[in-house]
Design a protein around this motif. Structure first.
Motif, PDB file in Angstrom:
ATOM      1  N   THR A  70      38.726  -8.425  16.434  1.00  0.00           N
ATOM      2  CA  THR A  70      39.715  -7.380  16.275  1.00  0.00           C
ATOM      3  C   THR A  70      39.724  -7.379  14.623  1.00  0.00           C
ATOM      4  O   THR A  70      39.961  -8.349  13.859  1.00  0.00           O
ATOM      5  CB  THR A  70      40.966  -7.925  16.823  1.00  0.00           C
ATOM      6  OG1 THR A  70      40.867  -7.878  18.187  1.00  0.00           O
ATOM      7  CG2 THR A  70      41.992  -6.586  16.219  1.00  0.00           C
ATOM      8  N   VAL A  79      39.284   1.430   8.068  1.00  0.00           N
ATOM      9  CA  VAL A  79      39.562   1.361   9.666  1.00  0.00           C
ATOM     10  C   VAL A  79      38.316   2.335  10.083  1.00  0.00           C
ATOM     11  O   VAL A  79      37.564   2.059  11.048  1.00  0.00           O
ATOM     12  CB  VAL A  79      40.607   1.611  10.173  1.00  0.00           C
ATOM     13  CG1 VAL A  79      40.716   1.721  11.498  1.00  0.00           C
ATOM     14  CG2 VAL A  79      41.605   0.532   9.600  1.00  0.00           C
ATOM     15  N   LYS A  80      38.348   3.631   9.419  1.00  0.00           N
ATOM     16  CA  LYS A  80      37.256   4.695  10.076  1.00  0.00           C
ATOM     17  C   LYS A  80      35.955   3.931   9.708  1.00  0.00           C
ATOM     18  O   LYS A  80      35.006   4.332  10.725  1.00  0.00           O
ATOM     19  CB  LYS A  80      37.558   5.907   9.215  1.00  0.00           C
ATOM     20  CG  LYS A  80      36.701   7.002   9.490  1.00  0.00           C
ATOM     21  CD  LYS A  80      37.053   8.362   8.507  1.00  0.00           C
ATOM     22  CE  LYS A  80      36.024   9.396   9.015  1.00  0.00           C
ATOM     23  NZ  LYS A  80      36.261  10.612   7.763  1.00  0.00           N
ATOM     24  N   LYS A  83      34.794   1.638  12.281  1.00  0.00           N
ATOM     25  CA  LYS A  83      34.672   2.037  13.708  1.00  0.00           C
ATOM     26  C   LYS A  83      33.349   2.747  13.593  1.00  0.00           C
ATOM     27  O   LYS A  83      32.611   2.562  14.696  1.00  0.00           O
ATOM     28  CB  LYS A  83      35.745   3.073  13.909  1.00  0.00           C
ATOM     29  CG  LYS A  83      37.045   2.680  14.316  1.00  0.00           C
ATOM     30  CD  LYS A  83      38.133   3.496  14.528  1.00  0.00           C
ATOM     31  CE  LYS A  83      39.528   3.213  15.260  1.00  0.00           C
ATOM     32  NZ  LYS A  83      40.653   4.055  15.114  1.00  0.00           N
ATOM     33  N   GLN A  84      33.093   3.478  12.607  1.00  0.00           N
ATOM     34  CA  GLN A  84      31.660   4.225  12.580  1.00  0.00           C
ATOM     35  C   GLN A  84      30.501   3.103  12.380  1.00  0.00           C
ATOM     36  O   GLN A  84      29.691   3.342  13.434  1.00  0.00           O
ATOM     37  CB  GLN A  84      31.627   4.958  11.238  1.00  0.00           C
ATOM     38  CG  GLN A  84      32.280   6.178  11.298  1.00  0.00           C
ATOM     39  CD  GLN A  84      32.406   6.792   9.987  1.00  0.00           C
ATOM     40  OE1 GLN A  84      32.006   6.351   8.886  1.00  0.00           O
ATOM     41  NE2 GLN A  84      32.990   8.056   9.979  1.00  0.00           N
ATOM     42  N   SER A  86      30.484   0.087  13.907  1.00  0.00           N
ATOM     43  CA  SER A  86      30.518  -0.863  14.939  1.00  0.00           C
ATOM     44  C   SER A  86      29.877   0.246  16.128  1.00  0.00           C
ATOM     45  O   SER A  86      29.055  -0.439  16.736  1.00  0.00           O
ATOM     46  CB  SER A  86      31.969  -1.055  15.325  1.00  0.00           C
ATOM     47  OG  SER A  86      32.693  -1.938  14.293  1.00  0.00           O
ATOM     48  N   ALA A  87      30.269   1.335  15.903  1.00  0.00           N
ATOM     49  CA  ALA A  87      29.437   2.464  17.201  1.00  0.00           C
ATOM     50  C   ALA A  87      28.168   2.194  16.639  1.00  0.00           C
ATOM     51  O   ALA A  87      27.351   2.211  17.640  1.00  0.00           O
ATOM     52  CB  ALA A  87      29.930   3.590  16.898  1.00  0.00           C
ATOM     53  N   THR A  94      37.162  -4.081  17.539  1.00  0.00           N
ATOM     54  CA  THR A  94      38.289  -3.068  17.625  1.00  0.00           C
ATOM     55  C   THR A  94      39.054  -2.944  16.317  1.00  0.00           C
ATOM     56  O   THR A  94      39.155  -4.248  15.849  1.00  0.00           O
ATOM     57  CB  THR A  94      39.298  -3.648  18.518  1.00  0.00           C
ATOM     58  OG1 THR A  94      38.666  -3.731  20.058  1.00  0.00           O
ATOM     59  CG2 THR A  94      40.581  -2.670  18.840  1.00  0.00           C
ATOM     60  N   ALA A  95      38.890  -1.790  15.708  1.00  0.00           N
ATOM     61  CA  ALA A  95      39.602  -1.648  14.344  1.00  0.00           C
ATOM     62  C   ALA A  95      41.067  -1.249  14.620  1.00  0.00           C
ATOM     63  O   ALA A  95      41.035  -0.216  15.358  1.00  0.00           O
ATOM     64  CB  ALA A  95      38.813  -0.761  13.386  1.00  0.00           C
TER      65      ALA A  95
END
Length: 194
Positions: A70, A79-80, A83-84, A86-87, A94-95
């Protein structure tokens, strides 16, 4: 930034230049993970990364096999980006966009490792509050470890459960461990005084 070890060893990640961050240097990160390597098997670890910025530390944990990471930061752009990234790497991260102090006050989970890299110029009292909230709210698992990165001007070695610290250039890592013997002594003293 570069992933040092694990599945994506050697991969470089380039963060946008406009993010308000001061990433942990590769040298400091390598030293930190050498220490953690002696305490933990990363496979399946549950990790909390506070003031995660670009996600530098989170990616390193995920690459090494941590399956529940996390990342908490107050900046929307950070955070954006986490997420990018990590994908793209298929990391189980989990951001969360949140003020870290507020997050710690309501958090109900406990973690094997908690890493915090606040702004170096943050008030000493807020560094201390992070330690207190983690310990008082039992966010650290029994064999867990919390690491706070800070400047040499911030002193945390007087705090409860402080274990040791390491200096790397202008950066200091303070380590805190759940000490069952300390907990038992406190309980024993309370029972003696009852």
């Amino acid at each position: 930034m570069r992933i040092i070890s694990g599945k994506y060893k050697g991969r470089r990640i380039t963060a946008p230049k406009n993010l308000p961050v001061r990433p942990t240097t590769d040298m400091s990160k390598e030293s930190l993970f050498n220490i953690l390597n002696n305490h933990f098997d990363f496979d399946g670890l549950k990790v909390l990364d506070l003031f995660s910025g670009t996600g530098n530390i989170s990616y390193e944990f995920a690459s090494r096999g941590a399956t529940d990471v996390t990342s908490v930061d107050g900046d929307f752009g950070c955070v954006k980006f986490i997420k990018q990234t990590s994908a793209e790497f298929e990391f189980d991260i989990t951001a969360v966009k949140s003020d870290v102090i507020k997050f710690l006050k309501v958090c109900k989970s406990s973690y094997d490792i908690i890493f915090a890299d606040p702004p170096y110029d943050m008030d000493q009292a807020l560094f201390e509050e992070i330690v207190t909230l983690v310990l008082d709210n039992e966010l650290l698992q029994q064999d867990g470890m919390m690491i706070i990165e800070h400047s040499k001007y911030t002193k945390l070695n007087h705090m409860m459960n402080f274990s040791f610290q390491k200096n790397y250039g202008g950066s200091v890592f303070s380590f805190f461990e759940f000490d069952e013997e300390i907990e038992d002594d406190i309980v024993g003293d309370d029972e003696d005084n009852a």
